[in-house]
Design an enzyme around this catalytic site. Structure first.
Site, short mmCIF file in Angstrom:
data_model
loop_
_atom_site.label_atom_id
_atom_site.label_comp_id
_atom_site.label_asym_id
_atom_site.label_seq_id
_atom_site.Cartn_x
_atom_site.Cartn_y
_atom_site.Cartn_z
N ARG A 52 0.70 -1.08 0.11
CA ARG A 52 0.04 -0.03 -0.02
C ARG A 52 0.85 1.51 0.07
O ARG A 52 0.39 2.36 -0.28
CB ARG A 52 -0.89 -0.08 1.18
CG ARG A 52 -1.96 -1.04 0.97
CD ARG A 52 -2.94 -0.97 2.24
NE ARG A 52 -2.29 -1.56 3.24
CZ ARG A 52 -2.51 -2.18 4.43
NH1 ARG A 52 -3.91 -2.15 4.67
NH2 ARG A 52 -1.71 -2.57 5.37
N LYS A 165 1.57 -17.72 8.20
CA LYS A 165 0.57 -18.05 9.15
C LYS A 165 0.09 -16.50 9.80
O LYS A 165 0.79 -15.89 9.46
CB LYS A 165 1.01 -18.80 10.36
CG LYS A 165 2.53 -18.50 10.81
CD LYS A 165 3.00 -19.12 12.22
CE LYS A 165 2.18 -18.66 13.46
NZ LYS A 165 2.86 -17.58 13.88
N HIS A 195 7.54 -21.74 9.31
CA HIS A 195 8.75 -21.45 9.19
C HIS A 195 9.69 -22.43 10.07
O HIS A 195 10.68 -22.91 9.73
CB HIS A 195 9.18 -19.99 9.40
CG HIS A 195 9.33 -19.54 10.78
ND1 HIS A 195 8.05 -19.23 11.34
CD2 HIS A 195 10.51 -19.41 11.48
CE1 HIS A 195 8.74 -18.91 12.71
NE2 HIS A 195 10.02 -19.00 12.69
N LYS A 199 13.34 -25.10 9.69
CA LYS A 199 14.82 -25.05 10.46
C LYS A 199 15.45 -26.59 10.29
O LYS A 199 14.95 -27.45 10.18
CB LYS A 199 14.44 -24.84 11.72
CG LYS A 199 13.70 -23.29 11.94
CD LYS A 199 13.42 -23.20 13.68
CE LYS A 199 12.76 -21.83 13.85
NZ LYS A 199 13.73 -20.64 14.06
N ASP A 252 -0.74 -18.28 18.29
CA ASP A 252 0.36 -17.54 17.54
C ASP A 252 1.45 -18.57 17.72
O ASP A 252 2.30 -18.81 16.47
CB ASP A 252 1.00 -16.29 18.36
CG ASP A 252 2.20 -15.87 17.62
OD1 ASP A 252 2.04 -15.68 16.24
OD2 ASP A 252 3.13 -15.60 18.20
N HIS A 257 3.78 -24.05 15.32
CA HIS A 257 4.87 -24.50 15.59
C HIS A 257 4.95 -25.55 16.53
O HIS A 257 5.61 -26.52 16.39
CB HIS A 257 5.91 -23.31 16.12
CG HIS A 257 5.87 -22.27 15.37
ND1 HIS A 257 5.69 -22.15 13.79
CD2 HIS A 257 6.00 -20.61 15.58
CE1 HIS A 257 5.68 -20.92 13.46
NE2 HIS A 257 5.80 -20.06 14.53
N LYS A 357 6.30 -16.21 26.04
CA LYS A 357 7.19 -14.89 25.92
C LYS A 357 7.70 -14.55 27.20
O LYS A 357 6.88 -14.58 28.33
CB LYS A 357 6.11 -14.09 25.22
CG LYS A 357 5.84 -14.48 23.89
CD LYS A 357 5.78 -13.25 22.87
CE LYS A 357 5.36 -13.66 21.46
NZ LYS A 357 6.56 -14.06 20.44
C1 BG6 Z 1 6.24 -16.29 14.94
C2 BG6 Z 1 5.55 -15.98 15.99
O1 BG6 Z 1 5.64 -17.44 14.13
O2 BG6 Z 1 7.49 -17.15 15.34
C3 BG6 Z 1 6.38 -14.99 16.85
O3 BG6 Z 1 4.59 -15.14 15.52
C4 BG6 Z 1 7.57 -15.69 17.35
O4 BG6 Z 1 5.52 -14.52 17.97
C5 BG6 Z 1 8.28 -16.33 16.11
O5 BG6 Z 1 8.26 -14.70 18.08
C6 BG6 Z 1 9.59 -17.22 16.76
O6 BG6 Z 1 10.25 -17.76 15.58
P1 BG6 Z 1 11.47 -17.99 15.90
O7 BG6 Z 1 12.08 -18.51 14.44
O8 BG6 Z 1 12.34 -16.68 16.21
O9 BG6 Z 1 11.59 -19.08 16.91
#
Ligand code: BG6
Length: 509
Positions: A52, A165, A195, A199, A252, A257, A357
């Site tokens: 945008r 995501k 993601h 890894k 999240d 994950h 967190k």
């Molecule tokens: C993301 C989350 O998918 O993964 C974040 O939205 C999180 O909140 C992050 O901090 C962690 O990813 P990584 O690769 O730093 O462990």
């Protein structure tokens, strides 16, 4: 992992929606650069940013250049490689919900095909909030940008769409989104990004299990006392308060994950290394994951939110004081739970899942704790406290695998102590690992979906998460905040972790 399956990528145009956003800056641009640097990016790949913000191609290139200089894992930047890539980067301004920009984008992509010989190959990377995804797809479809699917079916070019995501907000919205997508695309064209699957250490889980003979013999309920997956972060919401406050850690991190890690660790050996064979096994685990409903949500799930505190001598704000967060927010920044996988292999083995967190330590790991040795010989000796054997897969940081076992302390007395046998990635393989986004972008370009979640997996994971969310909704939230930054979460989490599993090997309390 799954290297045998991988196809060689062909050049195409990567269209990034959300091109002025954080993901593009921090992850996508550095990943594209590092692929080019390793000579893995197909020659002649073109990148078109859509966003945008008003900017010219030149400004876009400069902005991404700065991002790459800041966030690339390899430094310094090799300017000839970056410049060659940047010359094939373009920017198209437009809103997501329609207007003239989509026809203009479509025309531009056709022109770029002519100019760079990208043959109609397209990757649409949707690095945007899920709410705008349906509008983008509808608009792309209405201008004919998704029509290439037909030609793709004939095998002349490819069309792939990457979804970041969160994929939906709960089971119902995920289904709705999938239905919308399925109207326009076939499953092999859909890449649902998690993601964590890219890894290195996550890819190694299957290698550890299925390329070695010793582990599978003890990988079941007869030998295993519990399985634990921890994703602990020391960071807070890092400027993403607005997004996080309407999401929470269950959606999240745990729904995606953590559950993805769990499936890789507990699935049956797949029939082959094909994407579907692997995803079939992962989905089976999710199907057997015991849902936590009703009273079980109270008994087996702990949620928390961090307050204000001091971490490493620095004062950090409470979650409710973070920018973009409602000052009375009831959103959780910690979730810890216990469940079971009700299948033949894992019956009766507790599974502990935890994500949070502002915890005591940044670490992502999977632990398999084994049953104790019979207490008849060394275990029966006075003064000897043996801990059970434990295999820990350290996903990050300090990547590696370690095994805890008892050993004799050298000396004339019979004294025993637990020791760790350690395999550290860093010293065993000196070359730096690629970033997850490099692996995953390359896989999208090659059409390899093994490291992406399939629709059924995503929905099964939402089914599990949604029953907890519904359970929470029926009860008043706990008194938040209920844990201090730099700790291992709320006291309420201790009741089931105390059964034998502390959160993390390095974080034993
Ligand atoms: C993301 C989350 O998918 O993964 C974040 O939205 C999180 O909140 C992050 O901090 C962690 O990813 P990584 O690769 O730093 O462990």
């Amino acid at each position: 992992m799954f290297e045998l399956e991988r196809h060689k990528p062909e050049r195409g145009i990567v269209v990034i929606f959300g091109a002025s956003g954080d993901l593009t800056r921090r992850k996508l641009a550095p990943a594209l650069y590092n692929l080019a640097r390793q000579n893995l990016l197909p020659d002649g790949t073109v990148v078109v940013g859509y966003g945008r913000t008003e900017m010219t191609d030149e400004v876009f290139r400069n902005r991404l250049g700065e991002s790459v200089s800041t966030f690339s894992r390899t430094q310094p930047i090799e300017s000839d490689i970056w410049n060659a890539l940047a010359r094939r980067m373009f920017y198209q301004r437009g809103s997501y919900d329609g207007g003239d920009a989509y026809p203009a984008l479509h025309r531009r992509l056709l022109e770029l095909d002519e100019r760079f010989g990208t043959g109609g190959n397209r990757i649409f990377y949707l690095a945007v909030p899920p709410g705008v995804v349906p509008a983008i797809l509808r608009n792309l479809s209405s201008v004919g940008s998704l029509e290439r699917r037909r030609r793709c079916d004939e095998g002349t070019c490819y069309l792939r769409v990457v979804f970041e995501k969160p994929f939906g907000h709960d089971l119902e919205s995920a289904r709705r989104l999938s239905n919308e997508i399925d109207r326009l695309l076939e499953e092999p064209q859909i890449f649902r990004m998690d993601h964590y699957l890219g890894k290195e250490t996550v890819q190694n889980i299957s290698v550890l299990r299925f390329a070695n003979s010793i582990f599978e013999h003890v990988w079941h309920s007869a030998s295993v006392r519990y399985v634990r997956v921890t994703v602990a972060e020391t960071l807070g919401v890092e400027g993403r308060g607005g997004y996080f406050d309407s999401t929470g850690i269950l959606r999240d991190i745990l729904q995606n994950h953590v559950l993805q890690l769990l499936t890789l660790v507990t699935m049956e050996p797949p029939a082959s290394l094909s994407a579907d064979a692997i995803r079939d096994e992962k989905a089976k685990v999710l199907r057997c994951l015991r849902p936590l409903e009703g009273e079980e949500v109270v008994r087996s799930v702990a949620r928390g939110q961090y307050g204000r505190g001091v971490v490493d001598g620095v004062e950090v704000p409470a979650y409710r004081e973070e920018e973009g967060v409602d000052p009375n927010s009831a959103t959780e920044t910690f979730v810890g739970l216990r469940t079971y996988i009700d299948n033949w292999r894992w019956a009766g083995v507790p599974v502990y899942l935890c994500a949070g967190k502002r915890l005591a330590q940044a670490l992502t790991e999977v632990s398999i704790e084994f049953k104790e040795a019979p207490r008849v010989l060394f275990g029966a000796m006075e003064g000897v406290e043996l801990k059970p054997n434990r295999l820990t897969l350290r996903i990050q940081p300090d990547e590696g695998v370690s095994l805890r076992f008892a050993s004799k302390v050298p000396g004339l007395k019979m004294e025993l102590r637990d020791v760790e046998m350690d395999f550290p990635y860093g010293s065993a393989f000196p070359a730096a690992s690629p970033e997850a986004y490099e692996r995953l972008l390359l896989d999208v370009m090659g059409g390899n979906s093994a490291l992406f979640a399939r629709r059924d997996e995503v929905e099964l994971a939402w089914q599990f998460a949604t029953s907890i969310l519904e359970g929470w909704q029926k009860r008043p939230p706990p008194e938040f905040p209920n844990y201090a930054p730099g700790t291992w979460g709320p006291v309420s989490a201790e009741r089931f972790f105390a059964e034998g599993a502390s959160y993390a090997d390095a974080g034993d309390r």
